[in-house]
Design a protein around this motif. Structure first.
Motif, PDB file in Angstrom:
ATOM      1  N   SER A 118       0.805  -1.226   0.000  1.00 38.84           N
ATOM      2  CA  SER A 118       0.000   0.000   0.000  1.00 38.84           C
ATOM      3  C   SER A 118       0.834   1.270   0.000  1.00 38.84           C
ATOM      4  O   SER A 118       0.414   2.295  -0.560  1.00 38.84           O
ATOM      5  CB  SER A 118      -0.943   0.003   1.212  1.00 38.84           C
ATOM      6  OG  SER A 118      -0.204   0.033   2.422  1.00 38.84           O
ATOM      7  N   GLU A 119       2.026   1.217   0.589  1.00 37.62           N
ATOM      8  CA  GLU A 119       2.831   2.429   0.765  1.00 37.62           C
ATOM      9  C   GLU A 119       3.980   2.562  -0.233  1.00 37.62           C
ATOM     10  O   GLU A 119       4.540   3.652  -0.390  1.00 37.62           O
ATOM     11  CB  GLU A 119       3.404   2.466   2.186  1.00 37.62           C
ATOM     12  CG  GLU A 119       2.361   2.571   3.277  1.00 37.62           C
ATOM     13  CD  GLU A 119       1.581   3.873   3.222  1.00 37.62           C
ATOM     14  OE1 GLU A 119       2.183   4.916   2.888  1.00 37.62           O
ATOM     15  OE2 GLU A 119       0.370   3.846   3.496  1.00 37.62           O
ATOM     16  N   LEU A 120       4.349   1.507  -0.905  1.00 38.50           N
ATOM     17  CA  LEU A 120       5.487   1.542  -1.826  1.00 38.50           C
ATOM     18  C   LEU A 120       5.036   1.222  -3.241  1.00 38.50           C
ATOM     19  O   LEU A 120       4.106   0.441  -3.443  1.00 38.50           O
ATOM     20  CB  LEU A 120       6.554   0.522  -1.410  1.00 38.50           C
ATOM     21  CG  LEU A 120       7.132   0.620   0.000  1.00 38.50           C
ATOM     22  CD1 LEU A 120       8.077  -0.551   0.254  1.00 38.50           C
ATOM     23  CD2 LEU A 120       7.861   1.943   0.201  1.00 38.50           C
ATOM     24  N   ASP A 121       5.705   1.822  -4.204  1.00 40.29           N
ATOM     25  CA  ASP A 121       5.546   1.403  -5.593  1.00 40.29           C
ATOM     26  C   ASP A 121       6.512   0.253  -5.805  1.00 40.29           C
ATOM     27  O   ASP A 121       7.696   0.458  -6.070  1.00 40.29           O
ATOM     28  CB  ASP A 121       5.859   2.564  -6.540  1.00 40.29           C
ATOM     29  CG  ASP A 121       5.682   2.191  -8.013  1.00 40.29           C
ATOM     30  OD1 ASP A 121       5.484   0.989  -8.303  1.00 40.29           O
ATOM     31  OD2 ASP A 121       5.763   3.092  -8.862  1.00 40.29           O
ATOM     32  N   THR A 122       6.017  -0.946  -5.640  1.00 42.30           N
ATOM     33  CA  THR A 122       6.902  -2.119  -5.626  1.00 42.30           C
ATOM     34  C   THR A 122       7.601  -2.347  -6.959  1.00 42.30           C
ATOM     35  O   THR A 122       8.616  -3.038  -7.013  1.00 42.30           O
ATOM     36  CB  THR A 122       6.116  -3.379  -5.227  1.00 42.30           C
ATOM     37  OG1 THR A 122       5.049  -3.598  -6.154  1.00 42.30           O
ATOM     38  CG2 THR A 122       5.539  -3.235  -3.821  1.00 42.30           C
TER      39      THR A 122
END
Length: 433
Positions: A118-122
């Motif tokens: 949810s928090e990182l652009d993987t």
């Protein structure tokens, strides 16, 4: 040693069973800032402190950030005792991947899978972002740095012996044949050894086992696979260059200061080594004419790009406001700004953001083909078989491989069978408990 270990385990068990242990309080300063203690074992020798300083400055209005820079071994021992006692625990730290997986299995750290997605652009990171994901899909930490394995090669020694530099698609068979050609005695009586590798997992038995297509565990790491005939095959291939005299003996290499020193001094033509040693080699011998290759293609036709992902973790018993602060720290550490700083300094390994890795390849830093350490991670990446039993089971394979390396007359099949019996007992006992 056994008595000391037993005593330490007894303390841990006793502390774990203490009644009435509660989570800590007192997480706020007088002016309402959240106190965040970041565990940095090894201090500036392992972590780029500019990243920490930048985070402190950017969050000074809401966090009071302090650091614990205790030496690695001491930090680990202290952390284990703190977690067992559930008091005084550093809320966020990094550790080796083996301990990270064990602490996750014990419920001592946060599952970061939901947070990462949810928090990182993987898509900005290589596959190492999810290196410490267990079979159930829990993510027990995110990387601090990648310490990857490769094969360094002294190009002057190759030229001296008239041996061609290998192509990118070289094989283990070719590498070990090169080791034979590169083992020789000079006119002055000094000897050059064709290759060096260790008896441990990263630079010893795992590369050979992976090249054969086997590992010491099966069925989700719960049972021994040391009775697989391919294990004996892998150990025979491991032993062959040693018994042929192409590998310097342990006492000789220790007298020279280790593999990196021996390579820098021209006593070894090739070595399986971790990327963390490159800075030392460049410092000792800045004019050394050498380069690095990815681990070769195995006898099984496959390839392994082996790396160690030291791992950030968040203590599951921390207060929610502290966990939130710790997650902010991890998000900054994995930001482009911090990853670029890590790429420029690389105190203990490589960052995991693809763009940051690209800058390393273009930096002109020696060796010229430095990207060989990490470029295969997405396609061939393999970590260290991390599993809940690692702390008690991996040493069985280390000991077996160490014995094989030290004793040229050892019956390899018999020693593997002995290790299998030890592994069966150890795993049965571990999973029963």
């Amino acid at each position: 040693m056994k008595k000391a270990l037993c005593a330490a385990l007894a303390v841990l068990m006793a502390l774990t069973l203490l009644p009435g242990c509660k989570k800590e309080s007192g997480s706020l300063t007088a002016d309402g800032k959240v106190k965040l203690l970041i565990g940095l074992p090894g201090g500036s020798g392992v972590t780029a402190m500019k990243v920490v300083d930048n985070f402190k400055a950017a969050t000074a209005d809401k966090y009071e950030v302090t650091t614990d820079e205790t030496a690695w071994g001491d930090f680990t021992q202290k952390l284990q005792l703190q977690v067992a006692a559930k008091t005084g625990v550093t809320p966020v730290w990094f550790t080796d991947s083996m301990q990270a997986m064990t602490m996750g299995a014990n419920g001592q750290v946060e599952d970061l899978m939901g947070w990462a997605n949810s928090e990182l652009d993987t898509s900005l990171y290589n596959q190492a972002l999810f290196a410490i994901k267990d079979e159930a899909g829990h993510l027990w930490g995110v990387p601090h740095a990648l310490n990857a394995a490769g094969v360094i090669i002294n190009k002057d020694i190759l030229e001296e012996r008239g041996v061609a530099y290998p192509s990118e698609d070289w094989t283990w068979e070719q590498m070990l044949n090169m080791a034979a050609e590169l083992t020789f005695t000079r006119a002055d009586g000094s000897k050059v050894y064709g290759i060096d590798y260790l008896a441990n997992i990263t630079l010893g038995w795992l590369p050979f086992m992976s090249a054969v297509g086997v590992q010491p565990y099966k069925d989700n790491y719960q049972y021994s696979n040391l009775d697989d005939p391919k294990i004996v095959e892998a150990m025979e291939k491991y032993a062959a260059p040693i018994r042929a005299g192409h590998v310097m003996s342990g006492p000789e290499i220790s007298a020279l200061g280790g593999t990196a020193q021996a390579f820098s001094q021209g006593h070894i033509a090739m070595a399986i080594i971790q990327s963390s040693s490159i800075a030392q080699i460049n410092n000792w011998t800045p004019d050394l004419n050498y380069d690095v290759m990815m681990l070769p293609i195995g006898w099984n036709g496959g390839r392994a790009s082996i790396y160690v992902p030291n791992t950030w973790q968040i203590y599951s018993g921390a207060e929610d406001v502290v966990k939130d602060a710790a997650k902010d720290w991890l998000k900054y550490y994995l930001s482009e700004e911090a990853q670029m700083i890590n790429a420029s300094e690389c105190p203990s390994g490589f960052p995991i953001m693809k763009a940051a890795l690209d800058t390393i390849a273009e930096s002109g830093r020696k060796p010229a083909n430095i990207k060989a350490f990490y470029e295969g991670i997405d396609e061939y990446g393999q970590t260290l078989l991390e599993n809940p039993s690692s702390a008690v089971s991996r040493s069985i394979v280390d000991a077996m491989t160490g014995d094989i390396k030290l004793n040229n007359d050892m019956d390899i099949a018999a020693r593997v069978a002995e290790a299998h019996e030890d592994m069966v007992r150890t795993l049965d006992d571990f999973y029963e408990r």
